[in-house]
Design an enzyme around this catalytic site. Structure first.
Site, PDB file in Angstrom:
ATOM      1  N   GLU A   1     -27.823  68.067   4.616  1.00 55.78           N
ATOM      2  CA  GLU A   1     -27.886  66.957   5.276  1.00 55.78           C
ATOM      3  C   GLU A   1     -29.483  66.496   5.802  1.00 55.78           C
ATOM      4  OE1 GLU A   1     -27.037  63.663   7.799  1.00 55.78           O
ATOM      5  OE2 GLU A   1     -26.055  64.509   6.040  1.00 55.78           O
TER       6      GLU A   1
ATOM      7  N   TRP B   1     -25.380  42.400  -0.959  1.00 54.71           N
ATOM      8  CA  TRP B   1     -25.966  43.625  -1.724  1.00 54.71           C
ATOM      9  C   TRP B   1     -25.785  43.480  -3.235  1.00 54.71           C
ATOM     10  CZ3 TRP B   1     -24.169  48.219  -4.288  1.00 54.71           C
ATOM     11  CH2 TRP B   1     -25.306  49.114  -4.195  1.00 54.71           C
TER      12      TRP B   1
ATOM     13  N   CYS C   1     -22.600  44.389   1.818  1.00 52.05           N
ATOM     14  CA  CYS C   1     -22.716  42.823   1.987  1.00 52.05           C
ATOM     15  C   CYS C   1     -21.974  42.542   3.594  1.00 52.05           C
ATOM     16  CB  CYS C   1     -21.667  42.149   1.020  1.00 52.05           C
ATOM     17  SG  CYS C   1     -22.060  42.375  -0.494  1.00 52.05           S
TER      18      CYS C   1
ATOM     19  N   LYS D   1     -24.345  50.588   4.669  1.00 54.39           N
ATOM     20  CA  LYS D   1     -23.852  51.591   5.797  1.00 54.39           C
ATOM     21  C   LYS D   1     -22.331  51.843   5.509  1.00 54.39           C
ATOM     22  CE  LYS D   1     -23.707  53.669   9.752  1.00 54.39           C
ATOM     23  NZ  LYS D   1     -24.491  54.813   9.786  1.00 54.39           N
TER      24      LYS D   1
ATOM     25  N   LYS E   1     -31.529  63.023   4.680  1.00 52.02           N
ATOM     26  CA  LYS E   1     -31.964  62.140   5.640  1.00 52.02           C
ATOM     27  C   LYS E   1     -33.484  61.812   5.182  1.00 52.02           C
ATOM     28  CE  LYS E   1     -29.015  60.881   7.643  1.00 52.02           C
ATOM     29  NZ  LYS E   1     -28.257  61.440   6.867  1.00 52.02           N
TER      30      LYS E   1
ATOM     31  N   GLU F   1     -33.300  59.202   2.176  1.00 45.94           N
ATOM     32  CA  GLU F   1     -32.830  58.067   2.578  1.00 45.94           C
ATOM     33  C   GLU F   1     -33.518  56.971   3.133  1.00 45.94           C
ATOM     34  OE1 GLU F   1     -27.899  58.235   3.862  1.00 45.94           O
ATOM     35  OE2 GLU F   1     -29.369  59.363   5.150  1.00 45.94           O
TER      36      GLU F   1
ATOM     37  N   ARG G   1     -25.790  46.700   7.448  1.00 43.22           N
ATOM     38  CA  ARG G   1     -24.819  47.180   6.320  1.00 43.22           C
ATOM     39  C   ARG G   1     -25.617  47.431   5.003  1.00 43.22           C
ATOM     40  NH1 ARG G   1     -19.749  46.152   7.438  1.00 43.22           N
ATOM     41  NH2 ARG G   1     -19.043  45.828   5.348  1.00 43.22           N
TER      42      ARG G   1
ATOM     43  N   ASN H   1     -17.349  39.801  -0.563  1.00 44.79           N
ATOM     44  CA  ASN H   1     -17.914  41.235  -0.687  1.00 44.79           C
ATOM     45  C   ASN H   1     -16.850  41.763  -1.544  1.00 44.79           C
ATOM     46  OD1 ASN H   1     -19.590  40.385   1.356  1.00 44.79           O
ATOM     47  ND2 ASN H   1     -18.330  41.668   3.055  1.00 44.79           N
ATOM     48  N   GLY H   2     -17.607  42.787  -2.434  1.00 48.26           N
ATOM     49  CA  GLY H   2     -16.687  43.526  -3.158  1.00 48.26           C
ATOM     50  C   GLY H   2     -17.047  43.163  -4.816  1.00 48.26           C
TER      51      GLY H   2
ATOM     52  N   HIS I   1     -33.016  81.370  -7.765  1.00 51.17           N
ATOM     53  CA  HIS I   1     -32.361  80.875  -9.160  1.00 51.17           C
ATOM     54  C   HIS I   1     -32.954  79.576  -9.582  1.00 51.17           C
ATOM     55  CE1 HIS I   1     -29.786  84.560  -8.807  1.00 51.17           C
ATOM     56  NE2 HIS I   1     -29.701  84.311  -7.523  1.00 51.17           N
TER      57      HIS I   1
END
Length: 615
Positions: free
Chosen positions: A488, A75, A2, A610, A492, A495, A27, A101-102, A511
């Site tokens: 990582e 969001w 947001c 973000k 990426k 995402e 964001r 926001n929140g 395994h």
């Protein structure tokens, strides 16, 4: 997660707010809206979709004039993304309009009580509940807007950053914060409101960052008045000068912010160690560490808490701290740390890592650690962020603004800070020889040039990306220091391309994951020269025997892996402990180019934000 933008002053509010919303698109959001006061009425326009959709709609639906306004990118939490659930939201009497926001956790019980009193609701949001609670308090208590907001926020449970406008008080906006960032830009006879400073940086370099549970009344012709929401204590505003410029938040000729930020890594790594690393003199010094070095030297253990990419940086740090300092290290997901009743003592040091400095789960972990008496050290990128204020001490990464949702330069600069910390502590403890210490300092100073060299592989990576862009799954393998890099790299790809990918320690392949390997499975293997090299070569042979497609990241000049792998990407030689800083570069480029070929929104991937400021 947001975004909030607001303006009150003598300029036209609409272009400032709209441009500010565009600056906050990084964001992550699914809808956008704006409310303007044109001197008579509130002009409200909101829509599901992007800020560009809002701009198109506003041109035909509202009067875009006025010197006061608030805007929002949402969001979705409560209610699906649609026009109705988008912000801003009116109160029932049409006099109050609010953005938020929140998450208000007890909104359902408040909504039930307000419904019993005759209030109606158009949306499914907790925000509409809060703005109507404020209206109800105004009526019942006969108080002004600021006091009504304060009373309301003492009744809610959750996180918020809000901005409220009352049509009866057109020269005033009330804002408040708990757990979600909020900055007030202070200009000449004008004020700006935003989730971070980027929406107003061209207008003023002066900003007030609200602390948690603070409320500010922003009124034209007066200084900002700040009060504690609990206790009503007046707080003297602290105006700080921003270390940010417009050029840093523009694309600079690159197609995407993510690519720009990948290419910024040589310079920002240098910025991160500038003044802290003096290799010729054998000095590495971080102010926040020097002031509290005894806390680290006497610690029973170090606990690293972080989320996402920052957690992966913490995993790299676990290897280097234990290797060099011989201090036990545990790396925890911040989101799990607080809920498993962890054993923490005054002899523990907690390192909290966050790019934004606003990550809600990491902040909660910090508060828990502090309550148990642990010393908390923060590593973040954003000056003045909540984590930088909540921790006992810390270090900034100096990466500059990271706009792309998928972190790149945050990862490498976090590792740079953590590496310098480990070297300084090892030197102080005497757990590293002077020759090894000096070698690491010299090699760390060379890393920017080696990252620059690694970037030269981009054309080769474009070719590889074209071959594998339609793959349904990827497997990433690494050992030792490069196991976190495998994690990582997989993150990426997930995402920004939405391709399923998993990172594994290379030895764990047998395994379970080996069952997935066939001619359709691309496997990215980090096979640089190290003490594990021969074992990784054996893993590659196992993949090859099952017809897996191998993309190998190797040390420059490698010949053994070259004969087995389908595709080779070379990186420069560096000591193993520093290799994550160069091996991550081709994996960033690989994910980027696959996503571009798939026509994905690289900088704003779906469902992601973000700065994750809610749990």
């Amino acid at each position: 997660m947001c975004g909030i933008v607001g303006y009150i002053g003598k300029r036209e509010a609409y272009p400032i707010i709209l441009n500010g919303l565009k600056r906050l698109e990084y964001r992550g959001y699914d809808s956008a809206g704006i409310a303007l006061y044109d001197g008579k009425d509130i002009q409200l326009c909101k829509t599901q979709g992007k800020v560009a959709d809002l701009e198109a709609k506003a041109k035909t639906e509202i009067n875009r004039e006025g010197n006061v306004g608030i805007g929002h990118t949402r969001w979705a939490t409560h209610g699906v993304p649609n026009d109705v659930n988008s912000h801003p939201h009116y109160s029932n009497n049409g006099e109050l309009v609010m953005i938020h926001n929140g998450i208000i956790e007890n909104y359902a019980s408040i909504k039930k009580e307000l419904t019993n009193r005759g209030y109606t609701f158009k949306s499914e949001t907790d925000t509409e509940v809060l703005v109507n609670l404020i209206e109800d308090i105004q009526k019942q208590e006969k108080v002004k807007l600021g006091k009504a907001v304060q009373i309301a926020l003492n009744q809610v449970v959750g996180a918020y950053a809000i901005a409220v406008f009352d049509i009866k008080k057109p020269n005033e906006i009330v804002v408040a914060k708990l757990g979600s960032p909020l900055a007030i830009g202070v200009g000449e006879d004008e004020f700006f409101i935003a989730s971070d400073a980027s929406p107003f940086i061209e207008f003023t370099n002066n900003a007030i960052y609200l602390e948690d549970e603070e409320l500010a009344i922003i009124r034209l012709g007066r200084d900002v008045k700040i009060r504690k929401i609990k206790g009503d204590k007046l707080v003297a505003p602290y105006i700080q000068e921003l270390q940010l410029n417009l050029e840093q938040i523009e694309k600079g000729g690159f197609d995407h912010f993510m690519l720009k930020e990948i290419y910024e890594q040589p310079s920002v790594i240098k910025d991160t160690y500038r003044g802290r690393l003096l290799a010729d003199q054998g000095i590495v010094r971080l102010g926040g560490l020097e002031d509290h070095i005894e806390k680290f030297l006497n610690a029973d253990r170090i606990i690293i808490v972080a989320c996402g990419t920052s957690w992966h940086a913490g995993l790299v740090a676990e290897y280097i701290f234990e290797d060099l300092t011989r201090i036990p290290v545990e790396v925890e997901y911040a989101s799990e740390f607080r809920y498993r009743n962890p054993i923490i003592s005054e002899k523990d040091v907690v390192i909290a890592i966050s790019q934004s400095g606003e990550t809600a789960d990491t902040l909660a972990a910090i508060k828990l650690a502090k309550s148990k008496g642990a010393f908390v050290f923060g590593i973040c990128n954003v000056v003045g962020s909540t984590i930088s204020r909540e921790t006992h001490s810390g270090s900034y990464t100096h990466a500059g603004p990271e706009i792309g949702v998928a972190s790149t330069k945050a990862f490498t600069t976090q590792i740079t800070v953590l590496t310098m910390m480990a070297l300084r502590l090892a030197k102080a403890k005497g757990t590293i020889s002077n020759s090894a210490y000096m070698l690491y300092l010299r090699e760390l100073e060379l890393i920017p040039d080696q990252v620059q060299e690694a970037l030269l592989s981009e054309d080769k990576i474009k070719e590889i990306s074209a071959v594998f862009k339609d793959a349904r799954n990827f497997l990433y393998l690494g050992r030792g220091y490069n196991f976190p890099v495998a994690l990582e790299g997989a993150l990426k790809l997930k995402e920004i391309s939405y391709i399923h990918a998993e990172g594994y320690p290379a030895a764990e392949m047998k395994h379970g994951p080996i069952a997935l390997i066939d001619e359709h499975m691309p496997v990215v293997v980090i096979a640089i020269k190290s003490e594990h090299y021969e074992k990784v070569v054996s893993n590659i042979q196992e993949i090859k025997a099952r017809k897996g497609k191998i993309i190998a990241v190797v040390s420059k000049g490698d010949t053994a892996v070259r004969d087995m792998a389908d595709y080779i990407i070379e990186v420069p030689h560096t000591p193993e402990a520093l290799t994550p800083l160069v091996t991550t570069i081709p994996l960033q480029l690989l994910s980027y180019h696959i996503a571009v070929l798939l026509d994905k929104n690289v900088d704003q991937p779906r469902n992601l934000a973000k700065s994750v400021t809610v749990e």
